[in-house]
Design an enzyme around this catalytic site. Structure first.
Site: not given
Ligand code: NDP
Length: 296
Positions: A54, A121, A98
């Site tokens: 990422k 997200d 994460q």
């Protein structure tokens, strides 16, 4: 007839190129550099690989990447304090924590601490509600990637019969909401669904997000169906383990109209959509017009 293989890798590269173009424009015309902060708690090897990837792709499209690596024993209060700091930082337009988090941390509490406008997200409860009610939301990256692939392949999705296999909060449910938003007739199947083969056979669009290697054989599919295989399953190979999807690719491609491979289908779209979400968040935060084709 053999199905068309949908090249997610190539399409993800197109999405990243579009993002990079908008980043350059934001810098040049407005002096703004979109920034993405990624928070990793602990040393889970798979998470470390994702976070590295990422960060690399964020920098490649010209955005600022802020990586925060915290030890596995980090206390909730310290993680929350970091999120508060990122929420207040004007250089940070997107925040991603994460997952999974170490088990002593409350994932819901942590995710819901993120400013919904920076929740790239799309897991904050307010974004989940916004998506469900058809309001402008930050949309989870994997289903957004699937939607983009479907629109690219089929054009309008209106009126098509779609089956989503899997009802997770990360993939299945938001995928179903997105398809509904595009006016599909949507069925959500799961582990208690009776006669899954019969349900799948009705569908013009099949999105498989289960996590069971090759569970959908070709003879379940309606001829000409478009198949999006989200599953990533590691199975024993000749020399080393290989990746397969939830759909049995070899038999499915003899029946489907188009199908995503694993790997090289949905997978590359996920990070591309994370970058797309970051630029969307940045534009919204600054009252600028969002780039077309990068949101739901
Ligand atoms: P979850 O384990 O959270 O959800 C799996 C879903 O599949 C559940 O809803 C479950 O039903 C359903 N299911 C299980 N067995 C069956 C069955 N026999 N028939 C029908 N449905 C069944 O997984 P995720 O949604 O997180 O992920 C799904 C897959 O997608 C995984 O392989 C994962 O690795 C992959 N993935 C890929 C990503 C990418 O970037 N390409 C990103 C995220 C995930 P029930 O609710 O009844 O238990």
């Amino acid at each position: 007839m053999t199905a068309k293989t949908i090249d997610g890798k190539a399409f993800a590269a197109e999405v990243r190129a579009k993002v990079a173009e908008h980043v350059a424009r934001l810098k040049e015309e407005h002096g703004i550099t979109p920034g993405l902060a990624v928070v990793l708690v602990g040393e889970d090897p798979a998470s470390q690989v994702y976070v590295r990837s990422k960060g690399k792709q964020t920098v490649e499209v010209g955005m600022a990447s802020f990586e925060h690596k915290l030890p596995a024993e980090t206390e909730e209060a310290d993680l929350v304090a970091l999120i508060d700091q990122l929420n207040a930082d004007p250089e940070v337009h997107g925040i991603l924590v994460q997952l999974p988090l170490p088990s002593h941390l409350n994932e819901d509490l942590v995710i819901n601490r993120i400013d919904p406008a920076k929740d790239v997200d799309g897991f904050h409860i307010s974004n989940v509600g916004r998506l469900a009610t058809g309001q402008k939301a930050m949309v989870p990256c994997t289903p957004l990637g699937c939607l983009m692939l479907l629109r690219e392949e089929l054009g309008s999705l209106s009126g098509r019969d779609a089956v989503v296999i899997g009802r997770s909060n990360i993939v299945g449910k938001p995928m179903a909401q997105l398809l509904l938003g595009d006016s599909c007739t949507v069925t959500i199947a799961h582990s208690r669904t009776k006669d899954l083969a019969e349900v799948v056979r009705r569908a013009d669009i099949v999105v498989a997000a289960v996590g069971r290697p090759e569970m959908v054989p070709g003879d379940w599919l309606k001829p000409g169906a478009t198949v999006i295989d989200v599953g990533i399953n590691r199975v024993p190979g000749d020399k080393k383990p290989r990746l397969v999807g939830d759909v049995e690719f070899a038999s499915a491609r003899e029946v489907a109209g188009a199908i995503t491979p694993v790997p090289g289908g949905v997978g590359p779209m996920t990070i591309a959509c994370l970058l797309a979400n970051t630029i969307t968040a940045c534009c919204r935060a600054n009252g600028l017009i969002e780039p077309e084709g990068l949101t739901a």
